[in-house]
Motif scaffolding. Structure first.
Motif, short mmCIF file in Angstrom:
data_model
loop_
_atom_site.label_atom_id
_atom_site.label_comp_id
_atom_site.label_asym_id
_atom_site.label_seq_id
_atom_site.Cartn_x
_atom_site.Cartn_y
_atom_site.Cartn_z
N ILE A 155 0.84 -1.20 0.00
CA ILE A 155 0.00 0.00 0.00
C ILE A 155 0.87 1.25 0.00
O ILE A 155 0.59 2.23 -0.71
CB ILE A 155 -0.96 -0.01 1.21
CG1 ILE A 155 -1.95 -1.17 1.08
CG2 ILE A 155 -1.71 1.32 1.31
CD1 ILE A 155 -2.75 -1.44 2.33
N ARG A 156 1.95 1.20 0.77
CA ARG A 156 2.87 2.34 0.80
C ARG A 156 3.46 2.59 -0.59
O ARG A 156 3.60 3.74 -1.03
CB ARG A 156 3.98 2.07 1.82
CG ARG A 156 5.12 3.08 1.82
CD ARG A 156 4.66 4.48 2.25
NE ARG A 156 5.77 5.40 2.23
CZ ARG A 156 6.63 5.57 3.26
NH1 ARG A 156 6.48 4.86 4.36
NH2 ARG A 156 7.60 6.43 3.17
N ALA A 157 3.82 1.52 -1.30
CA ALA A 157 4.37 1.67 -2.65
C ALA A 157 3.35 2.31 -3.58
O ALA A 157 3.70 3.17 -4.42
CB ALA A 157 4.80 0.31 -3.20
N MET A 158 2.10 1.92 -3.45
CA MET A 158 1.02 2.54 -4.24
C MET A 158 0.90 4.03 -3.91
O MET A 158 0.79 4.87 -4.80
CB MET A 158 -0.29 1.82 -3.96
CG MET A 158 -1.50 2.41 -4.67
SD MET A 158 -3.04 1.53 -4.25
CE MET A 158 -3.28 2.07 -2.52
N HIS A 159 0.95 4.36 -2.64
CA HIS A 159 0.86 5.76 -2.23
C HIS A 159 2.07 6.56 -2.69
O HIS A 159 1.94 7.72 -3.10
CB HIS A 159 0.71 5.84 -0.71
CG HIS A 159 -0.66 5.47 -0.23
ND1 HIS A 159 -0.99 5.38 1.11
CD2 HIS A 159 -1.80 5.17 -0.92
CE1 HIS A 159 -2.26 5.05 1.22
NE2 HIS A 159 -2.77 4.92 0.01
N ASP A 160 3.24 5.96 -2.61
CA ASP A 160 4.45 6.65 -3.07
C ASP A 160 4.38 6.94 -4.56
O ASP A 160 5.00 7.90 -5.04
CB ASP A 160 5.70 5.82 -2.76
CG ASP A 160 6.05 5.84 -1.26
OD1 ASP A 160 5.48 6.66 -0.53
OD2 ASP A 160 6.90 5.02 -0.85
N ALA A 161 3.61 6.14 -5.30
CA ALA A 161 3.40 6.38 -6.74
C ALA A 161 2.34 7.43 -6.97
O ALA A 161 2.06 7.80 -8.12
CB ALA A 161 3.01 5.08 -7.44
N GLY A 162 1.73 7.92 -5.88
CA GLY A 162 0.76 9.00 -5.99
C GLY A 162 -0.62 8.55 -6.42
O GLY A 162 -1.37 9.33 -7.01
N VAL A 163 -0.99 7.32 -6.08
CA VAL A 163 -2.29 6.79 -6.51
C VAL A 163 -3.21 6.61 -5.30
O VAL A 163 -2.86 5.94 -4.33
CB VAL A 163 -2.14 5.46 -7.27
CG1 VAL A 163 -3.51 4.84 -7.54
CG2 VAL A 163 -1.40 5.70 -8.59
N ASN A 164 -4.37 7.19 -5.40
CA ASN A 164 -5.40 7.13 -4.37
C ASN A 164 -6.39 6.02 -4.72
O ASN A 164 -7.13 6.13 -5.70
CB ASN A 164 -6.12 8.48 -4.29
CG ASN A 164 -7.24 8.50 -3.24
OD1 ASN A 164 -7.50 7.51 -2.58
ND2 ASN A 164 -7.90 9.64 -3.12
N HIS A 165 -6.37 4.93 -3.96
CA HIS A 165 -7.31 3.83 -4.17
C HIS A 165 -8.55 4.13 -3.34
O HIS A 165 -8.59 3.88 -2.14
CB HIS A 165 -6.70 2.49 -3.77
CG HIS A 165 -7.44 1.30 -4.31
ND1 HIS A 165 -8.80 1.14 -4.14
CD2 HIS A 165 -7.02 0.23 -5.04
CE1 HIS A 165 -9.18 0.01 -4.72
NE2 HIS A 165 -8.12 -0.56 -5.28
#
Length: 237
Positions: A155-165
């Protein structure tokens, strides 16, 4: 990402590494059934068909509306440009995440078909092999803190990519037979700056654990979420 326009009202985006002959029939379940290449299905808002493409198993999903309005207008969306269609947006987001080394399904092809002021859409994406969602896994038994660390780190990797799920719940988090964590279902999600939404994602996920604890009696306790948050703080190693 490449694209073709079979006619003025249809646009297909595709990854040429996996799709050699982009065509509307790729998004028609009857096409796959006729070739005996349907390998399964799943029921949600509609039916997701699992099919055997030329390179890898894939999930075929037709975009459908939910809620009360969805009972009246099942699968039509207001057209405001090809790059605003839900299929293109999800295809693009999955591409961005994959390039950022976030474990998400590879987007193979996306379709949008315009009809006057509205459009319909479909997405063909990788089927994650030998994976189950957290609900199915936790119905059987508990998972250890290392697994929760991996979930938090992904989840942190997704957030670091700037994506809001915007629909981060435990149905959308998978673990495969190699203990890899995957995040799926990015419809209506988007890139976003800032940080406040990140906590909203995590809070939504925690509520999902609590909800399914009552509904499915999953093997989970609040301290498990502390392990997930620790993995989130540390990130992927």
């Amino acid at each position: 990402m490449q694209h073709i326009t079979p006619n003025p009202n249809t646009l297909i985006w595709y990854d040429s590494d996996y799709i050699s002959s982009p065509d509307e029939q790729l998004f028609n379940p009857a096409y796959w059934k006729a070739q005996n290449r349907v390998i399964g299905s799943a029921q949600g808002r509609g039916t997701t068909w699992f099919v055997e493409t030329e390179h890898l198993p894939a999930a075929l999903r037709h975009y459908r509306r939910g809620g009360l309005f969805g009972k009246l207008v099942r699968d039509q969306y207001w057209f405001s440009g090809w790059q605003n269609t839900r299929s293109f947006l999800e295809f693009s987001l999955l591409n961005k995440l994959a390039k950022a080394n976030v474990n998400v399904p590879r987007p193979l092809a996306a379709l949008a078909v315009r009809s006057g002021l509205t459009y319909r859409a479909d997405l063909l994406s990788e089927k994650i092999a030998n994976a189950q969602d957290l609900v199915a896994i936790l119905q059987v038994g508990r998972i250890d803190s290392a697994a929760y660390h991996r979930i938090g780190a992904e989840i942190r990797a997704m957030h670091d990519a700037g994506v809001n799920h915007t629909d981060l719940n435990i149905h959308n988090v998978l673990i495969d037979d190699k203990n890899r964590v995957w995040i799926i279902d990015f419809d209506k999600c988007s890139e976003q700056s800032g940080d406040s939404w990140k906590q909203d994602n995590l809070s939504r996920l925690k509520r999902s654990f609590e909800k399914e604890l009552g509904r499915y009696q999953i093997h989970w306790q609040p301290t498990d979420f502390d392990a997930l948050l620790k993995g989130y703080q540390q990130g992927k190693q």
